[in-house]
Design an enzyme around this catalytic site. Structure first.
Site, mmCIF file in Angstrom:
data_model
loop_
_atom_site.group_PDB
_atom_site.id
_atom_site.type_symbol
_atom_site.label_atom_id
_atom_site.label_comp_id
_atom_site.label_asym_id
_atom_site.label_seq_id
_atom_site.Cartn_x
_atom_site.Cartn_y
_atom_site.Cartn_z
ATOM 1 N N LEU A 82 20.489 17.134 39.177
ATOM 2 C CA LEU A 82 21.088 15.871 39.603
ATOM 3 C C LEU A 82 22.556 15.729 39.211
ATOM 4 O O LEU A 82 23.132 14.646 39.288
ATOM 5 C CB LEU A 82 20.247 14.710 39.075
ATOM 6 C CG LEU A 82 18.783 14.765 39.549
ATOM 7 C CD1 LEU A 82 17.949 13.718 38.861
ATOM 8 C CD2 LEU A 82 18.692 14.613 41.060
ATOM 9 N N THR A 83 23.179 16.819 38.802
ATOM 10 C CA THR A 83 24.599 16.781 38.468
ATOM 11 C C THR A 83 25.461 16.843 39.729
ATOM 12 O O THR A 83 25.009 17.266 40.779
ATOM 13 C CB THR A 83 24.975 17.977 37.582
ATOM 14 O OG1 THR A 83 24.557 19.169 38.265
ATOM 15 C CG2 THR A 83 24.275 17.907 36.242
ATOM 16 N N HIS A 84 26.716 16.439 39.553
ATOM 17 C CA HIS A 84 27.671 16.442 40.663
ATOM 18 C C HIS A 84 28.498 17.733 40.664
ATOM 19 O O HIS A 84 28.827 18.247 39.605
ATOM 20 C CB HIS A 84 28.641 15.266 40.509
ATOM 21 C CG HIS A 84 27.978 13.939 40.660
ATOM 22 N ND1 HIS A 84 27.295 13.332 39.639
ATOM 23 C CD2 HIS A 84 27.877 13.103 41.727
ATOM 24 C CE1 HIS A 84 26.804 12.173 40.062
ATOM 25 N NE2 HIS A 84 27.139 12.005 41.315
ATOM 26 N N MET B 283 27.735 18.334 30.350
ATOM 27 C CA MET B 283 26.760 19.352 30.754
ATOM 28 C C MET B 283 27.436 20.712 30.944
ATOM 29 O O MET B 283 26.832 21.753 30.682
ATOM 30 C CB MET B 283 26.044 18.934 32.050
ATOM 31 C CG MET B 283 25.219 17.649 31.922
ATOM 32 S SD MET B 283 24.303 17.466 30.361
ATOM 33 C CE MET B 283 23.297 18.936 30.335
ATOM 34 N N GLU B 284 28.694 20.684 31.381
ATOM 35 C CA GLU B 284 29.433 21.932 31.558
ATOM 36 C C GLU B 284 29.650 22.608 30.201
ATOM 37 O O GLU B 284 29.495 23.825 30.054
ATOM 38 C CB GLU B 284 30.775 21.652 32.252
ATOM 39 C CG GLU B 284 30.668 21.461 33.762
ATOM 40 C CD GLU B 284 29.964 20.177 34.182
ATOM 41 O OE1 GLU B 284 29.864 19.240 33.351
ATOM 42 O OE2 GLU B 284 29.495 20.104 35.333
ATOM 43 N N ASP C 79 20.707 38.727 25.220
ATOM 44 C CA ASP C 79 20.435 39.838 26.135
ATOM 45 C C ASP C 79 21.026 41.142 25.624
ATOM 46 O O ASP C 79 20.391 42.199 25.692
ATOM 47 C CB ASP C 79 21.026 39.513 27.515
ATOM 48 C CG ASP C 79 20.779 40.621 28.525
ATOM 49 O OD1 ASP C 79 19.632 41.110 28.606
ATOM 50 O OD2 ASP C 79 21.718 41.013 29.238
#
EC number: 4.6.1.17
Lengths: 161, 161, 161, 161, 161, 161
Positions: free
Chosen positions: A78-80, A116-117, A131
């Site tokens: 739901l992010t832009h 969020m970024e 990894d």
């Protein structure tokens, strides 16, 4: 319950929405997030000495973090979509705990924040370290992923205590 | 140093490579990873009651986790593209610590393991919960992201103690 | 005109198709491609000395090349999705011409060749070098992108003379 | 060394960063890039006559170039996401050398230039031509990929001599 | 209720899952889907005559459909990544109703069917036609998107009556 | 023929282009699109009752629609990358025809309209419903995908009659 305290990604029927940000103003915004990955001594020494000798684990992880910050709108439903102005991902070491500390900073001139970024950049940098070291240590743990600070936007500045 | 103990994503000059898996055999492989996100009481109760009433945070986070497992080869630079056979993402609650526990399980019939897919599913599920609850609590913390178990492949089974 | 000599990406009406490879056998296939980017002396010296001091241009370009090899089916319209087994991208220097030579090698066990993956890895590595040096030299030129060799598959081995 | 002459994609410690463009002004910017692919006579004639008869190689390559210009921020690690205003990709023929000449032009109203978008459009158009003609000629060569001109932005206009 | 009649994308608690296909056998599978877009006379004539004169709408739409078939696992949340063997997208005309008929066919040798790939190819081809004609007719309608036939796999052949 | 009535995605030679929107003004724009999927009674009842009991088909389809709106520039070749301000996807039921009605609304403050984003959200929501119900009914049909209304931009408001 105040406006501030609702789950803003749902409408009044509980349906998921991409929140309307069209009336929010374009301002300069920043977010800084951090996290860490702990590992055994052997893996830790390999990572720490890596850029000099056998392979630059953190160089790869830094790029993974930066590139992930550009993909948040694909990853978190739901992010832009956003036009990020800058991303940096930095590492430091806590030799006692064999921890690599990750810090990401993102800036934008836009209508919504970049928490969020920054958090996603930290997460993918950590996963990439996992990894690259998993042949040496499968017991690594990623943690302490959190927002350190945030500026810009109507909700005001945030600084983690 | 044994073969097992090198950073396999670099060649002998320290240059990053995508490891050659062409001689590894196709076997059934699984990986289970876990993590958690802790938050304040208010956010925790909203998430826990969400699917019934005001918005299904965990339903959205589950999908984000599943979809992220399919994107690992785009996100982590030296991983291989894989044909995942299944992904599940499950949640449970630790009310004392206001923690949402996330567990992801991935299976494949392929030439390399799916640890990164399971760990990435957990990470993106956690980040999506963060995104959806950040209007209520900006101090949430994501942690304890780790591999619980792994089966299949030459290196044998792994189970976190 | 032999079967070999048609443009295989079109049907008999001239419409673009993704060629049916379902009857081709799964074999081990490799492709090696090369290319170069020429620049002015200043940029060349920065790139050549980079990994030691001021920024590892080639480390970034190598990752860009490897990651691009995994995206060929998104970038070149009529290619097939593939499960690449390995990718390497290497650099060497021609100081007289101020040229960075790029060579990429890709292997797969699959139904179709990996020429496009190797050529795309070279191209994106070169473009990334351009991006990172363009503040110093806007006159750089990318060239000599070509297939060096190819093994596996019904059409047999190819080696550029 | 002037500001202009540093590798701007690294910080003072040599770590890769996405450069901060937040203080650059939004201006109208253009970039034009070119390149070519040379092939044998048979492939060349097929491409040249293609749109009329057996398959429109250049129509497919043009779309691949346009679509690639929109993906630069995913492909080249330290580039910014951009809102491109227009892209054109055009082809011309040099029958003597059996070369298809590719020219791409990109415009934007934004904070940073679109050289990489134009160069990437040319590169992917060339790679797509290679893909579609490789059944006829495996010895094709892509070259002369370079920036022709650039306008807008603080660093001023650039025109290749 | 038979096994066949459950919503297979949910577990017994109603949580979304990516279904485990690891025990399904690799077989040759095909799917054919169709759909249509109806428009006004002017737009219809432009599309129909397009490949000859003013712009090949259907050539662009065909590529969009083929490329979309390769992206289904990114677009439809619980689908599996697949190695498609071929895709074709064809068009025909119903001049009376000003309808462009779209038919897509997909084949694979794999563990699960390709219905969604064929249906998605049709949908994106139709949407691309809409995009390219919307300056002439905003009232176009996309419809009759359905599976025509399906072969391979345990559930047996399907043919729409 | 008026300016309005040309196929704007081609230049005067019939070559596909991404239209130059740099001179269009940034205005607030909205688009609303709708569509439906019809199915047999059993599938319809499962979808309608789903959010309560056995699996929230529409919750998954809603997210697929919202996420697809963010990917239009990757899916439809000549569209522009856009910064969408909001997306909503809503469902209603027509029990007589066993139809699920889908409506998507998109807003932006930008240089070009968002019709394609709304139509693509509807299409992918419908395809996702198909995917989740296909074990129960393979004969479902997606249709009536059309633009309901559009505001903002030079070409003025559109409202379907």
């Amino acid at each position: 319950m105040s406006d501030q305290e609702k789950l803003t990604h749902f409408d009044s029927d509980g349906n998921a929405i991409m929140v309307d940000i069209s009336t929010k103003s374009v301002t300069s915004r920043t977010a800084v997030a951090a996290g860490e990955i702990t590992m055994n001594r052997q893996a830790f020494e390999m990572v720490r000495s890596g850029s000099m000798a056998k392979g630059d684990v953190l160089g790869v992880a830094r790029l993974a973090g930066i590139m992930a910050a550009k993909k948040v709108d694909e990853l978190i439903p739901l992010t832009h979509p956003l036009l990020i102005d800058s991303v940096t991902v930095d590492f430091s070491f806590d030799p006692e705990r064999c921890a690599v500390i990750i810090e990401a900073s993102v800036t934008i001139s836009g209508r919504t924040g970049v928490e969020m970024e920054a958090l996603t950049a930290v997460s993918l940098a950590a996963l990439t370290i996992y990894d690259m070291c998993k042949a040496v240590d499968k017991g690594m743990e990623i943690g302490a992923i959190r927002l350190l600070s945030k500026t810009g936007g109507k909700s005001g500045a945030f600084r983690r205590e």
